[in-house]
Design a protein around this motif. Structure first.
Motif, short mmCIF file in Angstrom:
data_model
loop_
_atom_site.label_atom_id
_atom_site.label_comp_id
_atom_site.label_asym_id
_atom_site.label_seq_id
_atom_site.Cartn_x
_atom_site.Cartn_y
_atom_site.Cartn_z
N ARG B 50 0.79 -1.14 0.18
CA ARG B 50 -0.20 -0.11 0.49
C ARG B 50 1.09 1.07 0.14
NH1 ARG B 50 -2.91 -3.53 -1.33
NH2 ARG B 50 -4.93 -4.01 -0.19
N CYS B 51 0.28 1.90 -1.02
CA CYS B 51 1.30 3.55 -1.14
C CYS B 51 1.33 4.35 0.48
CB CYS B 51 0.73 4.25 -2.00
SG CYS B 51 1.89 5.75 -3.11
N VAL B 52 2.82 4.70 0.43
CA VAL B 52 1.93 5.31 2.12
C VAL B 52 1.90 6.78 1.46
CG1 VAL B 52 3.94 4.84 3.16
CG2 VAL B 52 4.39 7.05 1.42
N HIS B 53 0.94 7.15 0.35
CA HIS B 53 0.21 8.56 -0.13
C HIS B 53 -1.32 8.29 0.27
CE1 HIS B 53 -0.82 11.92 -3.31
NE2 HIS B 53 -1.22 11.92 -2.29
N ARG B 54 -1.95 7.38 -0.79
CA ARG B 54 -3.35 7.72 -0.56
C ARG B 54 -3.68 6.01 -1.05
NH1 ARG B 54 -3.07 11.98 1.19
NH2 ARG B 54 -3.41 13.77 0.31
N ARG B 55 -2.07 5.09 -0.69
CA ARG B 55 -2.68 3.57 -0.10
C ARG B 55 -3.04 2.85 -1.10
NH1 ARG B 55 -1.03 2.12 3.53
NH2 ARG B 55 -2.08 0.74 4.55
N PHE B 56 -2.69 3.22 -2.43
CA PHE B 56 -2.79 2.54 -3.34
C PHE B 56 -1.84 1.55 -3.25
CE2 PHE B 56 -2.46 1.94 -8.38
CZ PHE B 56 -3.65 1.58 -8.63
N PRO B 57 -2.67 0.02 -4.43
CA PRO B 57 -1.80 -0.71 -4.03
C PRO B 57 -0.36 -0.81 -5.01
CG PRO B 57 -4.12 -1.34 -4.41
CD PRO B 57 -3.83 0.06 -4.65
N VAL B 71 7.18 2.02 -9.10
CA VAL B 71 6.61 3.62 -9.22
C VAL B 71 5.18 3.28 -8.55
CG1 VAL B 71 6.59 5.25 -10.31
CG2 VAL B 71 8.66 4.33 -10.35
N CYS B 72 4.80 4.71 -7.67
CA CYS B 72 3.12 4.01 -7.92
C CYS B 72 2.34 3.98 -9.02
CB CYS B 72 2.81 4.59 -6.63
SG CYS B 72 0.93 4.59 -5.75
N GLY B 73 1.23 3.17 -9.38
CA GLY B 73 0.38 4.20 -10.53
C GLY B 73 -0.32 4.62 -10.29
N TYR B 74 -0.88 5.45 -8.95
CA TYR B 74 -1.39 6.27 -8.78
C TYR B 74 -1.02 8.08 -8.92
CZ TYR B 74 -5.35 8.58 -6.83
OH TYR B 74 -7.03 9.35 -6.76
N HIS B 75 -0.29 8.59 -8.27
CA HIS B 75 0.80 9.68 -8.50
C HIS B 75 1.83 9.33 -8.64
CE1 HIS B 75 -2.97 10.09 -5.45
NE2 HIS B 75 -3.04 10.73 -6.16
N GLY B 76 2.95 8.53 -8.59
CA GLY B 76 4.31 7.99 -8.72
C GLY B 76 5.17 8.43 -7.31
N PHE B 77 4.52 8.34 -6.33
CA PHE B 77 5.63 8.06 -5.41
C PHE B 77 6.30 6.86 -5.11
CE2 PHE B 77 4.58 10.12 -1.16
CZ PHE B 77 3.62 10.52 -1.83
N THR B 78 7.54 6.62 -5.27
CA THR B 78 8.26 5.68 -5.87
C THR B 78 9.49 5.30 -4.24
OG1 THR B 78 8.73 6.76 -7.62
CG2 THR B 78 10.25 4.91 -7.81
S1 FES Z 1 -1.39 6.57 -4.19
FE1 FES Z 1 0.85 6.28 -4.41
S2 FES Z 1 1.76 8.11 -5.02
FE2 FES Z 1 -0.22 9.34 -4.19
#
Ligand code: FES
Ligand SMILES: [Fe+2]
Ligand SMILES: [Zn+2]
Lengths: 88, 353
Positions: B50-57, B71-78
């Motif tokens: 789970r991405c720490v940003h908005r929890r996208f898998p 690389v997170c597929g939602y906003h790009g946290f890497t």
């Molecule tokens: S939820 Fe992963 S970058 Fe925003």
């Protein structure tokens, strides 16, 4: 582990040798054994401390066996089946 | 009572080695979403999915790998393979708390094991199933998701009497349910052994077709259950009258099949049922491999169907239902006790049944 590994020698049919010997655990200090007595519906439990008892309910049996040392007085098993309920 | 709590601070099989590669794999283990992938140099890594940003898998597309980073597929946290966030979109500063939890990983015997818990494993290693990746054996394997709590699968595997009824025509014959068993519990080592040795039994199709044995067999089933996750069934099959194993442990007159299950709790009522069948005969015979793969998968699915039904029944029942146990349940009851102890479940009354 291969078939050539002595720890992997299966027991003979009807051989009462405990499975743990094949697996190098013969020194286990906490090994509880339960034999289903052939030709009967009874279970023969042996605690690592030497206490033995017979049961016809596996739930009661584990209560007794894992309750070691409660009620464990190592002694020969009586010839006739002991009443299971007394030992709960 | 079927054990419902999870045993934490334990090794669990998360995947077969061949499932973990340069594509992210998501698995839920003990209710924790886990991301698995392999770095460019071949290391398997496991971290929170789970991405720490908005929890996208991070296992879900369009999340993707770039080199060793995900690389997170939602906003790009890497994130790097150590779980540390190394890039945040449109800003220089990466928040210090931006890191994913990582899980200790051990790759062994064709399995990727992860450690789920709060403390570190220290010197604790997963139990072994060496045949799965060893010369002298050929292995077929698979994984079936189970919509039932893991305790039902433990019960199922510790009592092979059900083979006669649920798996008739595959692995079950009348002798399986008729032959008494020996059960042992090594409390210190945390292992349950269940043995059933049939001196003269019908040969079920599973073995007749894979070994070519025509007549009746001696059939030995020696179970070793290492709670919580690993179950080994040492199966020995030989024509009746064949010599017994030699004193040095060699056993050239018998066929050996090592059946392995990894029982990995996913959620409270779902389980990963990893299975493998290793044999020490017909090593290069593709037909035998295909047959054993198909047959074992069929057998596993027979269990899955039955246990999925059972889960539905249990889910609708009050907690305090008193089930009935008989002699064939001796091993299963022992396994439940060990599991309950590992899960830290207090011994309430009535005792775990
Ligand atoms: S939820 Fe992963 S970058 Fe925003
Ligand atoms: Fe089954
Ligand atoms: Zn005792």
């Amino acid at each position: 582990m291969t078939a050539a590994d002595p720890r992997h020698r299966p027991m003979a049919a009807g051989d009462p040798e405990p499975a743990h010997r094949r697996h190098g655990l013969s020194a286990a200090r906490t090994l509880h054994r339960v034999h289903w007595m052939p030709g009967t519906d009874r279970l023969h439990a042996i605690c690592f401390c030497g206490a033995e008892n017979e049961f016809d309910d596996p739930v009661v049996l584990w209560d007794w066996l894992l309750g070691h040392p409660d009620d464990h007085h190592p002694q020969p098993v009586p010839d006739s089946p002991a009443p299971a309920a007394v030992l709960v | 009572m079927i054990v419902a709590e999870f045993a934490r601070d334990q090794w669990y099989v998360a995947a077969f080695s061949h499932e973990v590669g340069r594509r992210q794999l998501g698995r839920t283990i003990l209710d924790e979403p886990v991301l698995l992938y392999r770095t460019e140099d071949g290391q398997a890594v496991a971290m929170a999915d789970r991405c720490v940003h908005r929890r996208f898998p991070l296992s879900e597309s369009p999340s993707h790998l770039v080199g060793d980073k995900v690389v997170c597929g939602y906003h790009g946290f890497t994130y790097g393979p150590d779980g540390v966030c190394v890039a945040v979109p449109a800003q220089q500063r990466v928040p210090r708390t931006a890191r994913l939890r990582t899980y200790p990983v051990v790759e062994q015997d064709s399995f990727v094991w992860v450690w789920i818990g709060d403390r570190e494993p220290g010197g604790t290693l997963p139990p072994r199933a060496p045949w799965l990746a060893q010369s002298g054996y050929t292995t077929v394997c698979g994984m079936e998701p189970l919509n039932a709590r893991y305790g039902l699968l433990v019960d199922n595997l510790l009592d092979l009497s059900h083979e006669t009824y649920l798996h008739g025509g595959y692995i079950g014959t009348p002798e399986v349910a008729e032959t008494p068993i020996t059960t042992e519990v090594d409390e210190e080592a945390g292992v349950v052994y269940v043995s059933r040795h049939m001196a003269d039994a019908a040969c079920p199709p599973f073995y007749a077709e894979s070994t070519g044995i025509k007549g009746r067999i001696t059939r030995w089933q020696d179970i070793e259950y290492h709670p919580p996750c690993l179950y080994l069934l040492h199966s020995r099959v030989a024509p009746v009258g064949s010599p017994l194993p030699a004193a040095d442990g060699t056993d050239p007159h018998a066929f050996h099949v090592e059946v392995v299950y990894a029982i990995t709790p996913s959620t409270g009522n779902t389980t990963y049922d990893f299975w493998a069948v290793a044999r020490d005969f017909a090593l290069d015979d593709e037909k035998v491999s295909d047959f054993l793969r198909e047959s074992n998968r069929t057998v596993v699915l027979q269990d899955v169907t039955a246990l999925n039904t059972l889960e539905q029944v249990l889910a609708r029942e009050p907690d305090r239902y008193q089930e009935l146990s008989v002699n064939i349940d001796t091993g299963g009851l022992a396994a439940r006790r060990l599991l309950a102890k590992m899960a830290g479940t207090p011994r309430t009354e009535p005792a775990v049944r």
